[in-house]
Design an enzyme around this catalytic site. Structure first.
Site, PDB file in Angstrom:
ATOM      1  N   SER A 262       0.833  -1.199   0.000  1.00 13.48           N
ATOM      2  CA  SER A 262       0.000   0.000   0.000  1.00 13.48           C
ATOM      3  C   SER A 262       0.868   1.250   0.000  1.00 13.48           C
ATOM      4  O   SER A 262       2.072   1.199   0.226  1.00 13.48           O
ATOM      5  CB  SER A 262      -0.910   0.005   1.223  1.00 13.48           C
ATOM      6  OG  SER A 262      -0.182   0.463   2.337  1.00 13.48           O
ATOM      7  N   LYS A 263       0.204   2.368  -0.245  1.00  6.77           N
ATOM      8  CA  LYS A 263       0.913   3.646  -0.286  1.00  6.77           C
ATOM      9  C   LYS A 263       1.612   3.918   1.040  1.00  6.77           C
ATOM     10  O   LYS A 263       2.619   4.592   1.102  1.00  6.77           O
ATOM     11  CB  LYS A 263      -0.071   4.776  -0.577  1.00  6.77           C
ATOM     12  CG  LYS A 263      -0.731   4.605  -1.930  1.00  6.77           C
ATOM     13  CD  LYS A 263      -1.452   5.850  -2.371  1.00  6.77           C
ATOM     14  CE  LYS A 263      -1.992   5.636  -3.776  1.00  6.77           C
ATOM     15  NZ  LYS A 263      -2.442   6.805  -4.462  1.00  6.77           N
ATOM     16  N   ARG A 264       1.023   3.413   2.100  1.00  2.64           N
ATOM     17  CA  ARG A 264       1.555   3.706   3.440  1.00  2.64           C
ATOM     18  C   ARG A 264       2.786   2.854   3.777  1.00  2.64           C
ATOM     19  O   ARG A 264       3.577   3.223   4.632  1.00  2.64           O
ATOM     20  CB  ARG A 264       0.479   3.444   4.500  1.00  2.64           C
ATOM     21  CG  ARG A 264      -0.722   4.310   4.348  1.00  2.64           C
ATOM     22  CD  ARG A 264      -0.794   5.370   5.446  1.00  2.64           C
ATOM     23  NE  ARG A 264      -1.501   6.541   4.961  1.00  2.64           N
ATOM     24  CZ  ARG A 264      -0.962   7.745   4.857  1.00  2.64           C
ATOM     25  NH1 ARG A 264       0.289   7.964   5.180  1.00  2.64           N
ATOM     26  NH2 ARG A 264      -1.668   8.756   4.417  1.00  2.64           N
TER      27      ARG A 264
END
Ligand code: GLU
Length: 509
Positions: A262-264
């Site tokens: 994910s982006k995180r």
């Protein structure tokens, strides 16, 4: 039919490397098939629009050397390529679907829908606007023609929903997954056209793929649930003959293999998930990028290509041209592929090693200039030659060789403890005298002088070299000592020995 593929990102934020891989696979496929690669910006969802995201996408493709043949800024025979510039096109298709009985107008307000949702939730169910409820809700199917007209005339907002056909089995072929069967009874009546006068992703996407004569839709697995709706739309619009072939790429998984990357994840785990650094325009939060972290675009493209695709051989290093030559969709797997940040670093190291000393020196000179250091190109080239095997990122050039440009400001305490002994200062004084008379001042002569000293005084080479290295670089690192001494030059070497002996006088032995 000629091959025309598109990368169709929504400018809702920075481009994730999964999106970049989708662009890359489209590009490789188009080049291999002598087709056309199109960039289309899907920005009909105004609420998710993020300023700067479109420029970011274009800049990322440019950095990776993935040029598009048609698209924003560039134009092409099917321009414009930004959906917000194509607004006028979509309504007629929504109307056509309503006229043919494949879609209907729905007047339920967002609050009403929310209430249905809450009510269903309280009963442990999920609300879905579909065949089971559409005949009970406020839409043109239940209201009848006259009342519908009246609501429209009085300006009541409405959306246009697709009327999912009842109880059909839909067989769709995916070039990666084979035949997939969907039951239409499980699908909801998705909104195609919103009250704000704009189409949703689904309608605009289908209409544009059709109008732009897209032959293959290659996109991420997350769009697989939308596939039955898209196929049904082609049918309902009477365009099944023009329907593209579909290929849904496998997910990119976290390094643990558990779940989607994910982006995180990136900054949490210490590697970038975006090609370029991104500053969130609202929060100011900065996410790291491959470019700014010292990766070469060739390395990024190479490791992305092997996430989900395999060349069918042991070859790991591929230039972009070689990727084009080797690429085929039937070597793209179904299973998610684990992102390995170590492997990404390895790729970067390999690409740095492919560069000549001269090219690396050029980059290094500009990095040195940024630090206000003017260095002799010949010397920089020699330094690069000594450290190149240890470089993973361009920024390592400095980390591995700063001591050539600036004398030690401190001496690493652990090294001092380990190598600075009672007789070290005396030995260093002797070496100083010795080096002063070494001529020519080159690695061979220096090595010989140190060796002679060691033999004559029955002193191990370690007792000579380790403290000497400490005085010259401030620790126990760096390339071969005689190379360091030669490149520093006689004067600087003697100066550092003098300063170092003085600085280490107070060390408790
Ligand atoms: N606009 C969609 C996205 O953001 C495109 C999906 C597709 O390629 O159909 O990824």
């Amino acid at each position: 039919m000629s091959v025309r593929v598109r990368f169709a990102p929504s400018p809702t934020g920075p481009l994730h490397i999964g999106g970049l891989r989708t662009a890359l696979f489209n590009y490789l496929f188009a080049r291999k098939q002598k087709g056309t690669f199109i960039l289309r910006i899907e920005d009909t969802d105004q609420s998710r629009y993020v300023a700067g995201a479109e420029d970011y996408i274009i800049e990322s493709l440019k950095w990776c050397n993935i040029p598009y043949d048609e698209g924003p800024l560039k134009g092409g025979p099917y321009a414009p390529y930004r959906q917000s510039d194509r607004k006028v096109i979509y309504r007629q298709y929504a109307d056509q679907l309503v006229d043919s009985g494949n879609a209907y107008l729905a007047f339920d307000t967002p609050e009403e829908i929310e209430n249905y949702r809450k009510k269903a939730e309280s009963e442990g169910k999920t609300f879905q606007y579909d065949i089971s409820v559409r005949h009970k809700l406020k839409n043109s199917l239940t209201l009848g023609e006259a009342e519908t007209k009246q609501l429209i005339n009085s300006g009541i907002p409405y959306v246009i929903r697709f009327k999912i056909p009842e109880n059909e089995q839909l067989h769709v072929n995916d070039l990666i997954r084979g035949s997939i069967t969907f039951q239409t009874s499980l699908l909801d009546d998705k909104v195609l056209f919103k009250a704000d006068g704009l189409p949703t992703y689904h309608l605009a996407n289908i209409v544009d793929d059709y109008l732009m004569k897209i032959s293959h839709v290659i996109r991420g697995e997350e769009w697989l649930p939308s596939l039955p709706l898209h196929v049904l739309l082609y049918h309902a619009l009477g365009r099944e003959k023009q329907m593209p072939q579909f290929a849904h790429l496998p997910l990119i998984l976290k390094p643990s293999g558990q779940g989607k990357l994910s982006k995180r994840d990136g900054d949490k785990m210490g590697f970038p998930v975006f090609p370029l650094q991104w500053t969130d325009p609202e929060t100011g939060e900065v996410s790291s990028g491959y470019r700014e972290s010292g990766y070469l675009p060739e390395a990024v493209v190479n490791f992305l290509a092997l996430l989900g695709w395999n060349p069918g051989s042991d070859q790991e290093i591929f230039s972009l041209d070689e990727l084009v030559e080797a690429f085929s969709l039937d070597r793209v797997g179904k299973a998610g592929s684990r992102f390995d940040p170590e492997k990404a670093r390895w790729y970067n190291q390999q690409y740095i090693r492919q560069q000549s000393n001269e090219v690396l020196a050029d980059t290094f000179i500009s990095l040195l200039n940024q630090r206000g250091i003017q260095a002799d190109p010949g010397k920089v080239e020699k330094i690069v030659g000594l450290i190149r095997e240890r470089i993973v990122f361009m920024s390592d050039l400095w980390d591995q060789s700063y001591f050539f440009f600036t004398p030690p400001e401190e001496y690493d305490p652990a090294t001092v403890k380990k190598v600075w002994k009672e007789d070290s200062a005396m030995i260093a004084e002797d070496i100083k005298k010795l080096l002063n008379h070494t001529d020519p001042f080159n690695p061979e002569e220096i090595e010989k002088a140190l060796k002679d000293y060691s033999d004559k005084n029955q002193t191990g080479m370690g007792k000579i070299m380790n403290p000497l290295r400490l005085l010259l670089v401030g620790g126990s690192f760096g390339p071969h000592l005689t190379d360091i001494i030669t490149l520093l030059g006689k004067e600087e070497t003697l100066r550092r020995i003098t300063i170092g002996i003085h600085a280490l006088k107070s060390v408790n032995l």
